[in-house]
Write a protein that holds these residues in place. Structure first.
Motif, PDB file in Angstrom:
ATOM      1  N   ALA A  55     -18.919 -70.359  17.287  1.00  0.00           N
ATOM      2  CA  ALA A  55     -19.195 -69.013  17.803  1.00  0.00           C
ATOM      3  C   ALA A  55     -18.788 -68.828  19.270  1.00  0.00           C
ATOM      4  O   ALA A  55     -18.160 -67.816  19.618  1.00  0.00           O
ATOM      5  CB  ALA A  55     -20.669 -68.671  17.609  1.00  0.00           C
ATOM      6  N   PRO A  56     -19.125 -69.753  20.188  1.00  0.00           N
ATOM      7  CA  PRO A  56     -18.683 -69.562  21.579  1.00  0.00           C
ATOM      8  C   PRO A  56     -17.156 -69.477  21.699  1.00  0.00           C
ATOM      9  O   PRO A  56     -16.629 -68.674  22.478  1.00  0.00           O
ATOM     10  CB  PRO A  56     -19.246 -70.784  22.308  1.00  0.00           C
ATOM     11  N   ARG A  57     -16.441 -70.298  20.919  1.00  0.00           N
ATOM     12  CA  ARG A  57     -14.983 -70.239  20.946  1.00  0.00           C
ATOM     13  C   ARG A  57     -14.482 -68.910  20.404  1.00  0.00           C
ATOM     14  O   ARG A  57     -13.516 -68.336  20.915  1.00  0.00           O
ATOM     15  CB  ARG A  57     -14.412 -71.391  20.126  1.00  0.00           C
ATOM     16  N   ALA A  58     -15.162 -68.392  19.378  1.00  0.00           N
ATOM     17  CA  ALA A  58     -14.766 -67.106  18.798  1.00  0.00           C
ATOM     18  C   ALA A  58     -14.905 -65.988  19.824  1.00  0.00           C
ATOM     19  O   ALA A  58     -14.083 -65.072  19.870  1.00  0.00           O
ATOM     20  CB  ALA A  58     -15.604 -66.800  17.570  1.00  0.00           C
ATOM     21  N   LEU A  59     -15.938 -66.064  20.663  1.00  0.00           N
ATOM     22  CA  LEU A  59     -16.110 -65.045  21.698  1.00  0.00           C
ATOM     23  C   LEU A  59     -14.969 -65.117  22.712  1.00  0.00           C
ATOM     24  O   LEU A  59     -14.410 -64.088  23.111  1.00  0.00           O
ATOM     25  CB  LEU A  59     -17.458 -65.231  22.392  1.00  0.00           C
ATOM     26  N   GLN A  60     -14.603 -66.321  23.121  1.00  0.00           N
ATOM     27  CA  GLN A  60     -13.473 -66.467  24.039  1.00  0.00           C
ATOM     28  C   GLN A  60     -12.198 -65.923  23.416  1.00  0.00           C
ATOM     29  O   GLN A  60     -11.420 -65.209  24.070  1.00  0.00           O
ATOM     30  CB  GLN A  60     -13.287 -67.933  24.422  1.00  0.00           C
ATOM     31  N   GLU A  61     -11.962 -66.243  22.146  1.00  0.00           N
ATOM     32  CA  GLU A  61     -10.755 -65.773  21.480  1.00  0.00           C
ATOM     33  C   GLU A  61     -10.748 -64.259  21.344  1.00  0.00           C
ATOM     34  O   GLU A  61      -9.682 -63.631  21.398  1.00  0.00           O
ATOM     35  CB  GLU A  61     -10.651 -66.437  20.106  1.00  0.00           C
ATOM     36  N   LEU A  62     -11.920 -63.665  21.184  1.00  0.00           N
ATOM     37  CA  LEU A  62     -12.004 -62.203  21.153  1.00  0.00           C
ATOM     38  C   LEU A  62     -11.525 -61.620  22.479  1.00  0.00           C
ATOM     39  O   LEU A  62     -10.731 -60.672  22.504  1.00  0.00           O
ATOM     40  CB  LEU A  62     -13.442 -61.772  20.868  1.00  0.00           C
ATOM     41  N   PHE A  63     -11.992 -62.193  23.574  1.00  0.00           N
ATOM     42  CA  PHE A  63     -11.572 -61.705  24.886  1.00  0.00           C
ATOM     43  C   PHE A  63     -10.076 -61.917  25.107  1.00  0.00           C
ATOM     44  O   PHE A  63      -9.431 -61.124  25.799  1.00  0.00           O
ATOM     45  CB  PHE A  63     -12.362 -62.411  26.000  1.00  0.00           C
ATOM     46  N   GLU A  64      -9.530 -62.961  24.525  1.00  0.00           N
ATOM     47  CA  GLU A  64      -8.111 -63.259  24.693  1.00  0.00           C
ATOM     48  C   GLU A  64      -7.225 -62.456  23.741  1.00  0.00           C
ATOM     49  O   GLU A  64      -6.003 -62.545  23.819  1.00  0.00           O
ATOM     50  CB  GLU A  64      -7.879 -64.749  24.457  1.00  0.00           C
ATOM     51  N   GLY A  65      -7.842 -61.680  22.865  1.00  0.00           N
ATOM     52  CA  GLY A  65      -7.078 -60.837  21.952  1.00  0.00           C
ATOM     53  C   GLY A  65      -6.415 -61.583  20.812  1.00  0.00           C
ATOM     54  O   GLY A  65      -5.409 -61.140  20.271  1.00  0.00           O
ATOM     55  N   ARG A  66      -7.007 -62.685  20.369  1.00  0.00           N
ATOM     56  CA  ARG A  66      -6.374 -63.505  19.341  1.00  0.00           C
ATOM     57  C   ARG A  66      -6.653 -62.996  17.918  1.00  0.00           C
ATOM     58  O   ARG A  66      -5.975 -63.419  16.983  1.00  0.00           O
ATOM     59  CB  ARG A  66      -6.841 -64.950  19.457  1.00  0.00           C
ATOM     60  N   HIS A  67      -7.662 -62.158  17.762  1.00  0.00           N
ATOM     61  CA  HIS A  67      -8.054 -61.756  16.416  1.00  0.00           C
ATOM     62  C   HIS A  67      -7.706 -60.300  16.132  1.00  0.00           C
ATOM     63  O   HIS A  67      -7.512 -59.494  17.047  1.00  0.00           O
ATOM     64  CB  HIS A  67      -9.553 -61.989  16.214  1.00  0.00           C
ATOM     65  N   PHE A  68      -7.696 -59.985  14.852  1.00  0.00           N
ATOM     66  CA  PHE A  68      -7.349 -58.645  14.374  1.00  0.00           C
ATOM     67  C   PHE A  68      -8.548 -58.096  13.615  1.00  0.00           C
ATOM     68  O   PHE A  68      -8.998 -58.683  12.632  1.00  0.00           O
ATOM     69  CB  PHE A  68      -6.130 -58.736  13.448  1.00  0.00           C
ATOM     70  N   GLY A  69      -9.086 -56.977  14.079  1.00  0.00           N
ATOM     71  CA  GLY A  69     -10.236 -56.387  13.415  1.00  0.00           C
ATOM     72  C   GLY A  69     -11.555 -56.940  13.919  1.00  0.00           C
ATOM     73  O   GLY A  69     -11.659 -57.474  15.026  1.00  0.00           O
ATOM     74  N   THR A  70     -12.577 -56.834  13.085  1.00  0.00           N
ATOM     75  CA  THR A  70     -13.920 -57.288  13.418  1.00  0.00           C
ATOM     76  C   THR A  70     -13.989 -58.807  13.315  1.00  0.00           C
ATOM     77  O   THR A  70     -13.393 -59.416  12.429  1.00  0.00           O
ATOM     78  CB  THR A  70     -14.928 -56.658  12.441  1.00  0.00           C
ATOM     79  N   VAL A  71     -14.741 -59.423  14.227  1.00  0.00           N
ATOM     80  CA  VAL A  71     -14.920 -60.868  14.212  1.00  0.00           C
ATOM     81  C   VAL A  71     -16.384 -61.173  13.898  1.00  0.00           C
ATOM     82  O   VAL A  71     -17.286 -60.703  14.608  1.00  0.00           O
ATOM     83  CB  VAL A  71     -14.524 -61.501  15.553  1.00  0.00           C
ATOM     84  N   VAL A  72     -16.613 -61.939  12.843  1.00  0.00           N
ATOM     85  CA  VAL A  72     -17.982 -62.321  12.487  1.00  0.00           C
ATOM     86  C   VAL A  72     -18.049 -63.829  12.342  1.00  0.00           C
ATOM     87  O   VAL A  72     -17.061 -64.495  11.999  1.00  0.00           O
ATOM     88  CB  VAL A  72     -18.448 -61.657  11.174  1.00  0.00           C
ATOM     89  N   VAL A  73     -19.216 -64.373  12.631  1.00  0.00           N
ATOM     90  CA  VAL A  73     -19.496 -65.782  12.369  1.00  0.00           C
ATOM     91  C   VAL A  73     -20.219 -65.855  11.032  1.00  0.00           C
ATOM     92  O   VAL A  73     -21.218 -65.161  10.812  1.00  0.00           O
ATOM     93  CB  VAL A  73     -20.345 -66.412  13.484  1.00  0.00           C
ATOM     94  N   GLU A  74     -19.705 -66.690  10.144  1.00  0.00           N
ATOM     95  CA  GLU A  74     -20.314 -66.891   8.834  1.00  0.00           C
ATOM     96  C   GLU A  74     -21.046 -68.223   8.829  1.00  0.00           C
ATOM     97  O   GLU A  74     -20.472 -69.254   9.193  1.00  0.00           O
ATOM     98  CB  GLU A  74     -19.259 -66.864   7.731  1.00  0.00           C
ATOM     99  N   LEU A  75     -22.308 -68.191   8.447  1.00  0.00           N
ATOM    100  CA  LEU A  75     -23.116 -69.405   8.415  1.00  0.00           C
ATOM    101  C   LEU A  75     -23.193 -69.944   6.993  1.00  0.00           C
ATOM    102  O   LEU A  75     -23.252 -69.160   6.030  1.00  0.00           O
ATOM    103  CB  LEU A  75     -24.521 -69.129   8.938  1.00  0.00           C
ATOM    104  N   PRO A  76     -23.206 -71.263   6.829  1.00  0.00           N
ATOM    105  CA  PRO A  76     -23.262 -71.831   5.476  1.00  0.00           C
ATOM    106  C   PRO A  76     -24.615 -71.573   4.832  1.00  0.00           C
ATOM    107  O   PRO A  76     -25.615 -71.361   5.535  1.00  0.00           O
ATOM    108  CB  PRO A  76     -23.038 -73.329   5.716  1.00  0.00           C
ATOM    109  N   PRO A  77     -24.689 -71.582   3.517  1.00  0.00           N
ATOM    110  CA  PRO A  77     -25.971 -71.399   2.837  1.00  0.00           C
ATOM    111  C   PRO A  77     -26.954 -72.492   3.242  1.00  0.00           C
ATOM    112  O   PRO A  77     -26.551 -73.625   3.582  1.00  0.00           O
ATOM    113  CB  PRO A  77     -25.619 -71.490   1.346  1.00  0.00           C
ATOM    114  N   ALA A  78     -28.224 -72.173   3.185  1.00  0.00           N
ATOM    115  CA  ALA A  78     -29.239 -73.168   3.544  1.00  0.00           C
ATOM    116  C   ALA A  78     -29.204 -74.338   2.556  1.00  0.00           C
ATOM    117  O   ALA A  78     -28.912 -74.171   1.389  1.00  0.00           O
ATOM    118  CB  ALA A  78     -30.609 -72.512   3.532  1.00  0.00           C
TER     119      ALA A  78
END
Length: 345
Positions: free
Chosen positions: A322-345
């Motif tokens: 997740a922290p890396r995903a936030l950095q990549e969002l600021f850097e413009g690396r992604h297209f569209g909405t960015v979500v973190v998916e958590l594995p099932p319990a």
């Protein structure tokens, strides 16, 4: 708040205030006992949570006027999340197994007041992750402020982001004849044209924006949905036709700048042109239009099922990313909405 000593959960906290844009080293993943719900509370195990640029403002300390609290060192990050109720106090409206949305993401489990959760009706959206779309802002701005009309030329700044990837297709569904976007990369510009039906895309860079807009909209623009501000808003004012309607939704020029604190996005605007062309300019806030969210969700679901619209998004796997995903969002690396998916319990 009681805790269950047999189970632990993780959450992402701000470890250090960044001097510029946040990077992964500014965050830490803390481990805590899973809480036990008290009266009127539930515990939600998250499936997804949203990565969004507004965190830059909350972390940067310039949250004055923003209807969300500032994030200090030691605080857990937060934001929209989708999850399943796994524990509930007796007598409440929610039971284990219910799917809900709320605003305490960035953790595996959240202790939430039941009143702060929105139960999900399974037949409204075909996929629960679509609950994390930012389309409500785009739809509200285009219907309540800009009021798109048949034949309009619409310009969407920041078109490859969470709002923009929905704003262009929605504008078309509302009757726009020509939809123009802006983005920071040629690759994203091609995706906007090929996948989302944008007629033209401008890319800030060596070629002046005024020149690119003039080529994309030789007769000018009728509607602006602005996610960026800064020089792109400046250029849009110069391209405005008489009676143009501008709806300002975001301020990415400030939030993505390493030289600012996320709380300002100055733009030089030709006020003479605003007056002379009769241009209206409004800032959109969902708080001012509380009816929009439910209306949007209903129409979004209908459009998704009919295939008239898609939900461009990226699923980042696991809390650790997740922290890396936030950095990549600021850097413009992604297209569209960015979500973190958590594995099932």
């Amino acid at each position: 708040m009681a805790t269950d000593p047999l189970f632990t959960t993780r959450e992402i906290q701000l470890a250090e205030s960044p001097a510029g844009l946040p990077e992964p080293e500014h965050f830490t993943i803390a481990q805590r006992p899973v809480p036990v719900p008290g009266s009127g509370q539930v515990v939600v195990r998250h499936r997804y949570f949203l990565v969004f640029p507004g965190l830059r403002t909350l972390i940067g300390g310039q949250a004055d006027g923003v209807p969300l609290p500032r994030i200090h060192v030691g605080d857990t990050l937060f934001g929209p999340a989708v999850g399943e109720v796994v524990a509930a106090a007796p007598g409440g409206p929610l039971r284990p197994g219910d799917l809900v949305t709320h605003l305490l993401g960035w953790r595996e489990h959240a202790l939430v007041a039941a009143a702060d959760c929105t139960p999900l009706a399974g037949d409204v959206l075909p996929d629960p992750v679509a609950q994390l779309s930012s389309g409500s802002a785009a739809y509200g701005a285009l219907t309540r402020l800009a009021e798109v009309r048949p034949g309009d030329t619409v310009f969407v700044t920041g078109a490859a982001g969470a709002v923009g990837t929905l704003a262009g297709p929605v504008a078309r569904l509302l009757g726009a004849a020509r939809v123009i976007g802006s983005t920071r990369s040629a690759a994203k510009a091609e995706r906007l044209r090929a996948e989302l039906g944008y007629d033209a895309v401008v890319v800030p860079g060596p070629r002046p924006l005024d020149e690119q807009l003039a080529a994309a909209a030789p007769d000018g623009i009728d509607v602006l949905l602005d996610n960026v501000g800064g020089e792109q808003l400046t250029a849009a004012v110069r391209a405005a036709r008489r009676g143009a309607r501008f709806a300002l939704v975001g301020a990415l020029a400030g939030q993505l700048s390493p030289d600012r604190d996320g709380g300002s996005a100055p733009a030089e605007i030709d006020t003479f042109r605003l007056v002379n062309q009769g241009v209206s300019l409004y800032g959109y806030s969902g708080q001012d239009h509380p009816e929009v969210a439910a209306e949007w969700t209903k129409r979004f679901g209908d459009w998704l099922r009919s295939g008239e619209i898609t939900f461009p998004h990226v699923r980042v796997q696991g809390m650790d990313q997740a922290p890396r995903a936030l950095q990549e969002l600021f850097e413009g690396r992604h297209f569209g909405t960015v979500v973190v998916e958590l594995p099932p319990a």
